[in-house]
Enzyme design. Structure first.
Site, PDB file in Angstrom:
ATOM      1  N   ARG A 189       0.793  -1.224   0.000  1.00  0.00           N
ATOM      2  CA  ARG A 189       0.000   0.000   0.000  1.00  0.00           C
ATOM      3  C   ARG A 189       0.832   1.284   0.000  1.00  0.00           C
ATOM      4  NH1 ARG A 189      -3.997   0.058   4.558  1.00  0.00           N
ATOM      5  NH2 ARG A 189      -2.899  -1.704   5.471  1.00  0.00           N
TER       6      ARG A 189
ATOM      7  N   LYS B 112       9.172  -0.638   2.385  1.00  0.00           N
ATOM      8  CA  LYS B 112       8.403   0.183   3.332  1.00  0.00           C
ATOM      9  C   LYS B 112       9.232   0.667   4.520  1.00  0.00           C
ATOM     10  CE  LYS B 112       4.998  -1.584   5.962  1.00  0.00           C
ATOM     11  NZ  LYS B 112       3.613  -1.933   6.330  1.00  0.00           N
TER      12      LYS B 112
ATOM     13  N   TYR C 238       8.477  -5.027  15.107  1.00  0.00           N
ATOM     14  CA  TYR C 238       8.227  -4.855  13.668  1.00  0.00           C
ATOM     15  C   TYR C 238       8.995  -3.635  13.157  1.00  0.00           C
ATOM     16  CZ  TYR C 238       3.930  -7.741  14.082  1.00  0.00           C
ATOM     17  OH  TYR C 238       3.035  -8.734  14.295  1.00  0.00           O
TER      18      TYR C 238
ATOM     19  N   GLU D 263      -6.565 -13.920  15.372  1.00  0.00           N
ATOM     20  CA  GLU D 263      -6.478 -12.972  14.266  1.00  0.00           C
ATOM     21  C   GLU D 263      -7.879 -12.571  13.815  1.00  0.00           C
ATOM     22  OE1 GLU D 263      -3.589 -11.464  12.872  1.00  0.00           O
ATOM     23  OE2 GLU D 263      -3.133 -12.227  14.866  1.00  0.00           O
TER      24      GLU D 263
ATOM     25  N   ASN E  33      -3.486  -6.808  19.666  1.00  0.00           N
ATOM     26  CA  ASN E  33      -2.084  -7.221  19.609  1.00  0.00           C
ATOM     27  C   ASN E  33      -1.248  -6.202  18.838  1.00  0.00           C
ATOM     28  OD1 ASN E  33       0.307  -8.725  19.522  1.00  0.00           O
ATOM     29  ND2 ASN E  33      -0.349  -9.841  17.682  1.00  0.00           N
TER      30      ASN E  33
ATOM     31  N   LYS F 102      29.597  24.971   5.808  1.00  0.00           N
ATOM     32  CA  LYS F 102      29.706  23.516   5.612  1.00  0.00           C
ATOM     33  C   LYS F 102      31.078  23.037   6.027  1.00  0.00           C
ATOM     34  CE  LYS F 102      31.594  21.419   2.602  1.00  0.00           C
ATOM     35  NZ  LYS F 102      32.277  20.788   1.470  1.00  0.00           N
TER      36      LYS F 102
HETATM   37  C1  UD1 Z   1       0.095  -8.734  12.775  1.00  0.00           C
HETATM   38  C2  UD1 Z   1      -0.414  -9.661  13.876  1.00  0.00           C
HETATM   39  C3  UD1 Z   1      -1.684  -9.059  14.483  1.00  0.00           C
HETATM   40  C4  UD1 Z   1      -1.399  -7.668  15.016  1.00  0.00           C
HETATM   41  C5  UD1 Z   1      -0.808  -6.779  13.916  1.00  0.00           C
HETATM   42  C6  UD1 Z   1      -0.334  -5.499  14.515  1.00  0.00           C
HETATM   43  C7  UD1 Z   1       0.187 -11.934  13.228  1.00  0.00           C
HETATM   44  C8  UD1 Z   1      -0.269 -13.199  12.639  1.00  0.00           C
HETATM   45  N1  UD1 Z   1      -0.702 -10.950  13.304  1.00  0.00           N
HETATM   46  O1  UD1 Z   1      -0.896  -8.737  11.752  1.00  0.00           O
HETATM   47  O2  UD1 Z   1      -2.138  -9.868  15.550  1.00  0.00           O
HETATM   48  O3  UD1 Z   1      -2.581  -7.074  15.540  1.00  0.00           O
HETATM   49  O4  UD1 Z   1       0.329  -7.419  13.302  1.00  0.00           O
HETATM   50  O5  UD1 Z   1       0.076  -4.645  13.492  1.00  0.00           O
HETATM   51  O6  UD1 Z   1       1.320 -11.846  13.638  1.00  0.00           O
HETATM   52  N2  UD1 Z   1       6.404  -9.829   8.233  1.00  0.00           N
HETATM   53  C9  UD1 Z   1       7.533 -10.499   7.791  1.00  0.00           C
HETATM   54  N3  UD1 Z   1       7.381 -11.708   7.167  1.00  0.00           N
HETATM   55  C10 UD1 Z   1       6.181 -12.275   6.982  1.00  0.00           C
HETATM   56  C11 UD1 Z   1       5.047 -11.587   7.434  1.00  0.00           C
HETATM   57  C12 UD1 Z   1       5.191 -10.378   8.063  1.00  0.00           C
HETATM   58  O7  UD1 Z   1       8.644 -10.022   7.951  1.00  0.00           O
HETATM   59  O8  UD1 Z   1       6.137 -13.379   6.410  1.00  0.00           O
HETATM   60  C13 UD1 Z   1       6.566  -8.557   8.913  1.00  0.00           C
HETATM   61  C14 UD1 Z   1       5.933  -7.417   8.144  1.00  0.00           C
HETATM   62  O9  UD1 Z   1       6.876  -6.785   7.306  1.00  0.00           O
HETATM   63  C15 UD1 Z   1       5.486  -6.481   9.268  1.00  0.00           C
HETATM   64  C16 UD1 Z   1       5.185  -7.425  10.411  1.00  0.00           C
HETATM   65  O10 UD1 Z   1       5.875  -8.612  10.142  1.00  0.00           O
HETATM   66  O11 UD1 Z   1       6.522  -5.625   9.683  1.00  0.00           O
HETATM   67  C17 UD1 Z   1       3.699  -7.698  10.585  1.00  0.00           C
HETATM   68  O12 UD1 Z   1       3.190  -8.285   9.422  1.00  0.00           O
HETATM   69  P1  UD1 Z   1       1.780  -7.924   8.844  1.00  0.00           P
HETATM   70  O13 UD1 Z   1       1.562  -8.690   7.623  1.00  0.00           O
HETATM   71  O14 UD1 Z   1       1.596  -6.462   8.801  1.00  0.00           O
HETATM   72  O15 UD1 Z   1       0.835  -8.536   9.989  1.00  0.00           O
HETATM   73  P2  UD1 Z   1      -0.662  -8.139  10.269  1.00  0.00           P
HETATM   74  O16 UD1 Z   1      -1.533  -8.914   9.387  1.00  0.00           O
HETATM   75  O17 UD1 Z   1      -0.809  -6.683  10.323  1.00  0.00           O
END
Ligand code: UD1
Ligand code: MG
Length: 451
Positions: free
Chosen positions: A15, A22, A103, A154, A169, A333
């Protein structure tokens, strides 16, 4: 207790509609990832592991630039947050203490909150950071039984009753490293998203007789960034906080809404920051200094009693000692200005050393660049540089020396000497008026022809 940080930063950030990963989008002059790393770094972790995937090379570069000791591990396909954490297993092999999962796109968690999580670990095997959401939307929900956290569900998998829970969460979780990886082994992907959810480890832990709890923080701390609009909102939030911190530190901001701070700006007590001042990264301003309106500062140090601006630009490497004056339309500078040095109007001072109480006149330029290399200019203490002087570097002007205005200085000036580096003036009696009369008559003839 030895601590490891695992920072998840493999996601695509669709997005954002961007070619830049990002977590590398900046807030207050630093990538979001760096904000998350800084919050974690305040806990003095023994190891830091960043999980990369989309744009891995760029993300790894930014992590290494922040701290070369960071280990990056790749998650080639993004199969979910549990799968992401699992990638850190080998990097953290043999780590005896706790791990905290953060994160990379959640930049505002404070070190205080992380410390509260560490404290809560003395009463529970797993600690999750939750928040009361104004609009719980699609966040995972924390299912509590008193102080105990039963499980996380979730949004996609939640019942209506579970969706009515507001305690959500944040994603930040802490447990002993060994326990964390053990639990992750048991996570499957039989759920609405077909992903390996890190959140599943709570239910698994409880079934094994382990304990879990959640602590609560302000929702603003858990703010995640998913779009350009959210990035702009995060920037605004950061600036609001930075302005409030400045007030608490005893800084006067004449028009707070027009002053922009960087993530690492440091300003001393009783400093005065006027309207429309912008701080880039790496600025420290000491107590009692004054930054006047419309000035732009980055990578510089301003000492006590110095006055900068209005309309001044301090670039990286500008070091202003006490009581220095840098006035309007002056750019500094990579230059050190010793105590009481003055550069008050319309000048460029780059790659230079200015001695105490020297005075640099209006329109002076240190000609530091020959098209290929940069050269330094030195101006001794108490020297006087006349207006409109070109100092062709490398060049040394001795202490107490004086340079006649309009000079082009290509040779060193000895201490106490007067340098005149300009053509002799010639006055021709009456010729000015005569020439002007001639020009005017030519002009009026031409106008008549045109009519
Ligand atoms: C996740 C949580 C949710 C929480 C929310 C808060 C899980 C299953 N869900 O959901 O409970 O309320 O964050 O924002 O954990 N990422 C990776 N590799 C992956 C997947 C994700 O590095 O395979 C990283 C993403 O870049 C991001 C973070 O993990 O920084 C969270 O991933 P995202 O897909 O945003 O999780 P949500 O569905 O938002
Ligand atoms: Mg998310």
């Amino acid at each position: 207790m030895s601590l490891a940080l695992i920072v998840l930063a493999a996601g695509k950030g669709t997005r954002m509609a961007s070619d830049l990963p990002k977590v590398l989008h900046s807030i207050a002059g630093a990538p979001m990832l760096v904000h998350a790393l800084r919050a974690g770094a305040a806990l003095e972790p023994e190891r830091i592991c960043v999980v990369t995937g989309h744009g891995a090379e760029a993300v790894e570069g930014a992590a290494a630039e922040y701290d070369p000791a960071i280990t990056a591990v790749r998650q080639e396909t993004q199969l979910g947050t549990a799968h992401a954490v699992a990638q850190a297993r080998s990097a953290l092999a043999g780590h005896g203490g706790d791990a905290i999962v953060l994160y990379g796109d959640t930049p505002f968690i404070t070190p205080e909150t992380l410390r509260r999580m560490i404290d809560a670990r003395s009463n529970a095997d797993l600690v999750v950071l939750g928040f009361e959401a104004a609009d719980p939307g699609r966040y995972g929900r924390l299912v509590m039984a008193g102080e105990a956290l039963e499980r996380i569900v979730e949004f996609k998998d939640a019942s209506d009753e579970e969706r009515s829970i507001n305690f959500c969460n944040s994603g930040v979780i802490s447990a002993e490293s060994a326990t964390l990886f053990d639990l992750i082994d048991a996570v499957g992907n039989d759920n609405a998203a077909g992903e390996y959810y890190l959140t599943d480890i709570i239910g698994i832990a409880r079934a094994r007789g382990l304990t879990a709890t959640a602590i609560c923080c302000d929702e603003a701390e858990t703010l995640g960034v998913n779009s350009r609009a959210e990035l702009a909102a995060a920037e605004a939030l950061f600036q609001d906080r930075a302005r409030r911190t400045a007030f608490e530190d005893g800084v006067t901001l004449s028009a707070p809404g027009s002053v922009y701070f960087a993530y690492d700006t440091v300003i001393g007590r009783d400093a005065l920051i006027e309207q429309n001042v912008v701080f880039g990264p790496g600025v420290t301003v000491e107590s009692g200094a004054r930054i006047r309106a419309f000035s732009h500062l980055e990578g510089c140090h301003v000492s006590r009693g110095a006055i900068v601006g209005p309309y001044a630009r301090l670039r990286p490497g500008a070091e202003l000692a006490e009581d220095v004056r840098v006035g309007n339309f002056v750019e500094i500078k990579n230059a050190v200005l010793d105590t009481g040095a003055k550069v008050n109007h319309l000048s460029y001072v780059g790659d230079a050393d200015l001695g105490a109480k020297c005075n640099v006149g209006a329109g002076t330029v240190t000609c530091n660049y020959d098209g290929a290399r940069k050269h330094r200019t030195a101006i001794g203490a108490g020297a006087f540089i006349g207006s409109g002087t070109m100092l062709v570097a490398p060049v040394d002007v001795g202490a107490e020396a004086m340079i006649a205005s309009g000079s082009v200085i290509t040779q060193d000036v000895p201490e106490g000497a007067l340098a005149l580096g300009r053509a002799h003036q010639v006055n021709k009696s009456g010729l000015g008026k005569k020439l002007m009369d001639m020009f005017r008559s030519i002009k009026s003839q031409k106008t008549e022809e045109a009519v």
